[in-house]
Write an enzyme that holds these catalytic residues in place. Structure first.
Site, mmCIF file in Angstrom:
data_model
loop_
_atom_site.group_PDB
_atom_site.id
_atom_site.type_symbol
_atom_site.label_atom_id
_atom_site.label_comp_id
_atom_site.label_asym_id
_atom_site.label_seq_id
_atom_site.Cartn_x
_atom_site.Cartn_y
_atom_site.Cartn_z
ATOM 1 N N ASP A 1 2.140 -2.085 -4.386
ATOM 2 C CA ASP A 1 0.785 -1.520 -4.408
ATOM 3 C C ASP A 1 0.094 -2.068 -5.637
ATOM 4 O OD1 ASP A 1 -1.512 0.417 -4.436
ATOM 5 O OD2 ASP A 1 -0.345 1.350 -2.857
ATOM 6 N N ILE A 2 -1.208 -1.817 -5.679
ATOM 7 C CA ILE A 2 -1.985 -2.226 -6.857
ATOM 8 C C ILE A 2 -1.803 -1.181 -7.971
ATOM 9 C CG2 ILE A 2 -4.175 -1.099 -6.231
ATOM 10 C CD1 ILE A 2 -5.450 -3.915 -6.827
ATOM 11 N N ARG A 3 -1.367 0.054 -7.574
ATOM 12 C CA ARG A 3 -1.077 1.113 -8.563
ATOM 13 C C ARG A 3 0.334 1.645 -8.312
ATOM 14 N NH1 ARG A 3 -2.869 6.271 -5.558
ATOM 15 N NH2 ARG A 3 -3.475 5.361 -3.598
ATOM 16 N N GLY B 1 -0.224 5.002 -1.094
ATOM 17 C CA GLY B 1 -1.205 5.772 -0.309
ATOM 18 C C GLY B 1 -0.561 6.922 0.453
ATOM 19 N N GLN B 2 -1.423 7.672 1.147
ATOM 20 C CA GLN B 2 -0.988 8.890 1.851
ATOM 21 C C GLN B 2 0.128 8.602 2.858
ATOM 22 O OE1 GLN B 2 -3.619 10.294 4.844
ATOM 23 N NE2 GLN B 2 -2.858 12.387 4.816
ATOM 24 N N GLY C 1 0.852 -1.196 0.000
ATOM 25 C CA GLY C 1 0.000 0.000 0.000
ATOM 26 C C GLY C 1 0.883 1.240 0.000
ATOM 27 N N TYR D 1 -15.438 0.439 7.754
ATOM 28 C CA TYR D 1 -13.994 0.611 7.973
ATOM 29 C C TYR D 1 -13.658 0.368 9.452
ATOM 30 C CZ TYR D 1 -9.680 3.438 8.462
ATOM 31 O OH TYR D 1 -8.419 3.901 8.751
#
Ligand code: AKB
Length: 319
Positions: free
Chosen positions: A34-36, A11-12, A8, A142
């Protein structure tokens, strides 16, 4: 050399953690997945591995090849987006966690970090200085996934000896990347508008106090927890982690000390109900007692750091 993998990483929090690890331990000491692809050239100096963390086979392959000592599993769907896609949020947040816990049980990870959140708290939790052992009462998918995740972490530690460590992050604020789909995102967005001298319309009420933390504190706290001797870790669900507590109107005031013209408007939306269910401040004395946690950055420090960094970036792009 300690080998680290951040899952991940786009992410931020991922970007910030990777940059700090590169600086402190060297670019070679951390691989990122990550996936991106992360939109940050500096972060991309580390080896990038494409990974959907819900894919158990793909995760095992990466872990077997990488022989990592530490894995930071940050991939998750946050509170506001999770309410739009409840089952997808549950699937991503839980399946990916169970995959890394299983891998750790199999000996593929020596030490695991997994973030929980103030979203585990809810209406029956005390509002101020919520204690470490307060009742958990999540109102979002969440939050439910974080609550369940905390107990899965403790279960894997107690049953299988997995060294998994966790903190309940408050809202995180940093200038390097924008958060995606959280209830506390306004506290990042507001600085981007202020830096451009544009008015900002906040999606929470003016007086909605929430626990918040500047990114440098969050990253330092995470690395301090992971660097602490195993014998010091007495909480195997997740540690409360506090820094500051403020309302949107107080951030507006802090910004106006530097940008007197800054205009702040309010149009609360569905995220207000989520924010209203969360506590406004955190008692983090267990983290302080066990591994010396102490926040450093105040709201006014943060305002200077955010406005300076975003304004400099904007000027660079304009020229
Ligand atoms: C969110 O707003 O969903 C997150 C969090 C508090 O965990 N920033």
């Amino acid at each position: 050399m300690v080998r680290r993998l951040v899952i991940g990483a786009a992410g931020q929090l991922g970007i910030e953690l990777v940059l700090r690890m590169q600086k402190e331990f060297g670019v070679e000491s951390v691989d990122i997945s990550d996936i991106r692809v992360p939109e940050n050239d500096a972060a991309m100096r580390s080896k990038f591995l494409h990974l959907d963390a819900t894919d158990e086979g793909a995760l095992s392959k990466i872990l077997e090849e990488g022989q990592y000592d530490e894995v930071y599993h940050l991939a998750a769907m946050l509170s506001a987006t999770g309410e739009k896609k409840p089952l997808a949020a549950w699937d991503l947040n839980m399946q990916s966690l169970l995959n890394v816990l299983e891998a750790a049980k199999e000996g593929l990870i020596k030490r695991l970090f997994w973030p929980s959140s103030i979203a585990v708290f809810g209406p029956s939790t005390p509002k101020n200085r919520v204690p470490q052992d307060a009742p958990l009462d999540p109102t979002t998918v969440y939050g439910i996934s974080k609550q369940a995740g905390e107990f899965w972490c403790r279960y894997y530690h107690e049953k299988y000896g997995v060294d998994v460590r966790s903190v309940r992050y408050p809202g995180l604020i940093g200038h390097r990347s924008v958060p995606g789909g959280g209830t506390t995102d306004y506290a990042v967005d507001i600085y981007h508008f202020a830096a451009k001298d544009e008015p900002y319309t906040c999606f929470l009420k003016a007086d909605q106090a929430l626990p918040m933390m500047y990114m440098d504190d969050a990253v330092r706290g995470t690395l301090e927890l992971m660097g602490a001797p195993k014998s010091k870790i007495t909480v195997r669900t997740s540690y409360n982690l506090g820094a500051m507590s403020f309302t949107p109107s107080e951030v507006g005031e802090s910004i106006r000390q530097q940008r007197p013209q800054f205009e702040l408007r309010y149009a609360p939306d569905q995220r207000q109900a989520i924010a209203a269910s969360w506590p406004s401040s955190i008692d983090d004395s267990a983290a302080n007692r066990d591994w010396g946690w102490q926040p450093r950055i105040t709201i006014d420090d943060m305002t200077s750091l955010m406005l300076d960094a975003i304004s400099t970036k904007n000027e660079t792009f304009e020229h």
